[in-house]
Design a protein around this motif. Structure first.
Motif, PDB file in Angstrom:
ATOM      1  N   GLY B 136       0.159   7.374  16.982  1.00 32.01           N
ATOM      2  CA  GLY B 136       0.175   8.634  17.704  1.00 32.01           C
ATOM      3  C   GLY B 136      -0.385   9.724  16.814  1.00 32.01           C
ATOM      4  O   GLY B 136       0.147   9.975  15.733  1.00 32.01           O
ATOM      5  N   ALA B 137      -1.461  10.343  17.260  1.00 29.85           N
ATOM      6  CA  ALA B 137      -2.105  11.392  16.455  1.00 29.85           C
ATOM      7  C   ALA B 137      -2.051  12.728  17.193  1.00 29.85           C
ATOM      8  O   ALA B 137      -2.990  13.516  17.163  1.00 29.85           O
ATOM      9  N   ASP B 163      -6.272   7.781  21.939  1.00 30.31           N
ATOM     10  CA  ASP B 163      -7.174   8.921  22.136  1.00 30.31           C
ATOM     11  C   ASP B 163      -7.978   9.097  20.848  1.00 30.31           C
ATOM     12  O   ASP B 163      -7.467   9.612  19.852  1.00 30.31           O
ATOM     13  N   SER B 164      -9.254   8.686  20.862  1.00 35.57           N
ATOM     14  CA  SER B 164     -10.024   8.720  19.614  1.00 35.57           C
ATOM     15  C   SER B 164     -10.297  10.152  19.166  1.00 35.57           C
ATOM     16  O   SER B 164     -10.441  10.418  17.973  1.00 35.57           O
ATOM     17  N   VAL B 197       6.589   3.007   9.187  1.00 35.99           N
ATOM     18  CA  VAL B 197       5.848   3.190  10.435  1.00 35.99           C
ATOM     19  C   VAL B 197       6.510   4.302  11.237  1.00 35.99           C
ATOM     20  O   VAL B 197       7.705   4.214  11.558  1.00 35.99           O
ATOM     21  N   THR B 198       5.766   5.346  11.524  1.00 39.09           N
ATOM     22  CA  THR B 198       6.248   6.396  12.420  1.00 39.09           C
ATOM     23  C   THR B 198       5.588   6.222  13.778  1.00 39.09           C
ATOM     24  O   THR B 198       4.361   6.149  13.871  1.00 39.09           O
ATOM     25  N   THR B 199       6.398   6.131  14.812  1.00 44.93           N
ATOM     26  CA  THR B 199       5.850   6.141  16.168  1.00 44.93           C
ATOM     27  C   THR B 199       6.110   7.521  16.760  1.00 44.93           C
ATOM     28  O   THR B 199       7.253   7.965  16.866  1.00 44.93           O
ATOM     29  N   CYS B 200       5.035   8.193  17.125  1.00 42.13           N
ATOM     30  CA  CYS B 200       5.176   9.537  17.727  1.00 42.13           C
ATOM     31  C   CYS B 200       4.216   9.643  18.902  1.00 42.13           C
ATOM     32  O   CYS B 200       3.227  10.360  18.857  1.00 42.13           O
ATOM     33  N   THR B 201       4.523   8.896  19.934  1.00 43.47           N
ATOM     34  CA  THR B 201       3.736   8.911  21.164  1.00 43.47           C
ATOM     35  C   THR B 201       4.523   9.650  22.241  1.00 43.47           C
ATOM     36  O   THR B 201       5.721   9.892  22.097  1.00 43.47           O
ATOM     37  N   ALA B 202       3.852   9.970  23.338  1.00 43.37           N
ATOM     38  CA  ALA B 202       4.469  10.909  24.277  1.00 43.37           C
ATOM     39  C   ALA B 202       4.670  10.381  25.693  1.00 43.37           C
ATOM     40  O   ALA B 202       5.193  11.096  26.532  1.00 43.37           O
ATOM     41  N   ASP B 203       4.266   9.159  25.980  1.00 40.39           N
ATOM     42  CA  ASP B 203       4.416   8.679  27.348  1.00 40.39           C
ATOM     43  C   ASP B 203       5.873   8.716  27.798  1.00 40.39           C
ATOM     44  O   ASP B 203       6.770   8.358  27.048  1.00 40.39           O
ATOM     45  N   LYS B 204       6.066   9.123  29.045  1.00 41.13           N
ATOM     46  CA  LYS B 204       7.439   9.170  29.575  1.00 41.13           C
ATOM     47  C   LYS B 204       7.768   7.837  30.247  1.00 41.13           C
ATOM     48  O   LYS B 204       8.053   7.769  31.429  1.00 41.13           O
ATOM     49  N   THR B 205       7.659   6.766  29.484  1.00 39.88           N
ATOM     50  CA  THR B 205       7.903   5.434  30.041  1.00 39.88           C
ATOM     51  C   THR B 205       8.569   4.562  28.998  1.00 39.88           C
ATOM     52  O   THR B 205       8.693   4.945  27.838  1.00 39.88           O
ATOM     53  N   ARG B 206       8.988   3.391  29.432  1.00 40.05           N
ATOM     54  CA  ARG B 206       9.463   2.383  28.487  1.00 40.05           C
ATOM     55  C   ARG B 206       8.244   1.678  27.919  1.00 40.05           C
ATOM     56  O   ARG B 206       7.719   0.737  28.491  1.00 40.05           O
ATOM     57  N   ALA B 207       7.745   2.175  26.810  1.00 40.01           N
ATOM     58  CA  ALA B 207       6.532   1.620  26.217  1.00 40.01           C
ATOM     59  C   ALA B 207       6.911   0.669  25.088  1.00 40.01           C
ATOM     60  O   ALA B 207       7.980   0.802  24.488  1.00 40.01           O
ATOM     61  N   TYR B 208       6.047  -0.300  24.821  1.00 38.55           N
ATOM     62  CA  TYR B 208       6.212  -1.147  23.642  1.00 38.55           C
ATOM     63  C   TYR B 208       5.087  -0.801  22.677  1.00 38.55           C
ATOM     64  O   TYR B 208       4.122  -1.540  22.518  1.00 38.55           O
ATOM     65  N   VAL B 209       5.217   0.352  22.048  1.00 30.48           N
ATOM     66  CA  VAL B 209       4.215   0.769  21.076  1.00 30.48           C
ATOM     67  C   VAL B 209       4.201  -0.200  19.907  1.00 30.48           C
ATOM     68  O   VAL B 209       3.150  -0.559  19.372  1.00 30.48           O
ATOM     69  N   LEU B 210       5.389  -0.643  19.537  1.00 29.27           N
ATOM     70  CA  LEU B 210       5.530  -1.661  18.494  1.00 29.27           C
ATOM     71  C   LEU B 210       6.158  -2.908  19.097  1.00 29.27           C
ATOM     72  O   LEU B 210       7.137  -2.825  19.849  1.00 29.27           O
TER      73      LEU B 210
END
Lengths: 367, 367
Positions: B136-137, B163-164, B197-210
């Motif tokens: 997450g950037a 998001d590149s 590992v820092t996860t800092c994403t914003a989707d309002k869902t149950r995501a499996y970023v990791l």
């Protein structure tokens, strides 16, 4: 930019509109929102109690606008030259979550409490009510008197306070209001012959400002000073015998006069009367009681009303960043300062231990 | 007057102090308050959910100072050019209930979240951690990177975002930070070889970023993007197998990664580790997880820290009336306007229906 309305702005707004027209319009705004009560998200306020008083957060939302009021209640403040109640409020856009307005609400809380009192009394008191007794001549008292004049046609106000200087102030402030002001020597003298009695005292105790012997058939009681656990104004027998109307009952059970009665004591919510879903006063002899503690929807209505009414009285403050790229919050800092993200080749700030590229930079300096 | 710190003031303050020293000092303030955790009045934040996001009120008090943050979370905002998270905060004096400071907290929330992440990682990660993966950037990402550099001595940051352009922005903003920045082509590439590992994403869902296959022995996971019911970032198996640390557990059970696990899943509160009341990492192989949702004490610490640090960056706003007589709120209006309380003998305003003494006045006019 976020809009801001300070105390001087509210004074300017009231100067432009006049207090009574403002109260009349505000009452209309509150009444309209009470009629659509079920469209609001409601919550009992979030209170933080301390030995001196309470700080409360009062949110309400109708799905489009979100309002929040910060308000304190510290009865001992006046002895130190400070207000018992201060407040400010915020309006936010539900779709984006952005705060759009920050406003003073100390003055507005006095106005909205008075307007709500008058809305309730207009629905619940006898139509021929012309005499108001005010027990308590503190910061809210003049607003109460003017709201009852403007909305109900009250002609006479009888005031009593144990603080005679507060009564002096009240009488002086309303000397030219068009109301007949009677200064009473006791609660009993103020209440005797009154159609409506407002209690607006501030002690943080179980007080009996009114006792059953003073309450006569047909009176409307407007109890606004009891608004906190352990802080009541009426003898419980008065409450038990009256037809009691509340704002948001889950909150009033904790904070209002009915905290003295069993949890199943029957009450009617004011909005139901205003929306035609419940009966109001049943006869000219009934004693009606508005057990008012103040509810967040009143603040919602007030903030929206003031925002719609304000013109030059609104200023801008930079409370929320305005970014070209909403993901580039950091860029806001960098844009304002080269020092925040030193470029390679820049000399480090003297003694700056945080510049990890300091050694590189130093090597670029003449030996 | 109430003190005010706007976004431009925070930028000026950070320009004066530098971001990394600010983060280091802020982390010290947060850690000191976490160590005295039991002296705070705590409450889960009061959330108002809508289809687009959430608006939250976060209060905390230590009996002397009361802090409150208003914060929203609207993941869809960036598509409309707006910030996902905006915030402002208030400090109040518990003894009087008066608000004493209103401050922007959009920038401060990013700083305090980063500082808290680093405080947790300093206590929980392996001491030899030098490589951070950032998934997450967005708006918080640079602050995370700088906090881990300043507080843990992290040297390399591997970043990935779908998001590149956000990655472009991140790399540009930190090009001269002294950190080695590696732009990864996938989550797996970013995480491979990372110590933290820092996860800092914003989707309002149950995501499996990791996913579990990416997590190796000895990693410290800093999950900050899952902070709302229904909004998580980690596969539940990762959470179930890790040693999990929380801020205020009653809130984290509702909002954090552990909302995916049974309500009795064992966790340790971070403050207990910082105060020496619970163990942190048990071995170099353990996977530790800071399941961070953000807690009001962090905002308390931040507001106090900023107030103490600010000098010329603080302005005054007239949010609360300043009265000679605290019971004479009405007098504030009268003092600013003769029109508010027309004196007997004054001609009424034309067509003013609220002036009950209009007839008296009219009789004084020449016939």
């Amino acid at each position: 930019m976020t809009q801001f309305i300070g105390t001087s702005d509210i004074c300017a707004l009231l100067r432009r509109t006049g207090i009574e027209p403002f109260l009349t319009g505000l009452a209309g705004s509150i009444e309209a929102d009470f009629r659509r009560w079920e469209s609001f998200e409601k919550a009992a306020r979030l209170a933080s109690h301390s030995c001196n008083g309470v700080i409360e957060l009062m949110p309400a939302s109708d799905g489009e606008l979100y309002a929040m009021k910060f308000v304190n209640g510290h009865p001992g403040n006046t002895a130190a030259g400070k207000l018992t109640v201060t407040a400010f409020g915020v309006l936010a856009d539900v779709a984006t979550g952005y705060p759009v307005l920050v406003s003073e609400m100390t003055i507005l809380t006095a106005l909205r409490t008075a307007a709500t009192s008058a809305v309730a009394a207009r629905a619940l008191s006898r139509g021929d009510s012309r005499v108001l007794a005010l027990i308590g001549a503190g910061a809210q008292s003049e607003f109460q008197a003017l709201a009852f004049k403007a909305l109900l046609g009250v002609e006479e106000v009888r005031v009593f306070d144990i603080d005679s200087e507060a009564m002096d102030k009240f009488c002086l402030n309303l000397a030219a209001s068009g109301l007949r002001i009677r200064r009473a020597g006791s609660v009993a003298e103020a209440v005797d012959g009154a159609d409506i009695v407002t209690t607006c005292t501030a002690d943080k105790t179980r007080a009996y400002v009114l006792t059953p012997d003073l309450v006569v058939a047909g009176m409307h009681l407007n109890a606004i000073g009891g608004d906190c656990p352990g802080k009541t104004e009426l003898h419980p027998d008065i409450v038990a015998r009256a037809a009691v109307y509340t704002e948001y009952t889950p909150q009033t059970r904790i904070e209002g006069e009915i905290q003295q009665l069993p949890a199943d004591f029957a009450v009617t919510e004011l909005w139901q009367v205003l929306a035609g879903k419940a009966a109001g006063r049943s006869s000219a002899d009934e004693v009606t009681l508005f057990d008012s503690v103040g509810f967040a929807i009143e603040d919602f209505s007030t903030l929206r009303y003031v925002r719609d009414l304000s013109r030059a009285e609104i200023r801008d403050i930079d409370l929320i960043p305005d970014l070209d790229d909403p993901k580039d919050l950091f860029g806001l800092l960098a844009a304002q300062s080269q020092r925040l993200a030193p470029r390679l080749g820049d000399a480090p700030a003297p003694g700056d231990p945080t510049s990890a590229n300091a050694s590189t930079d130093v090597s670029l300096l003449p030996a």
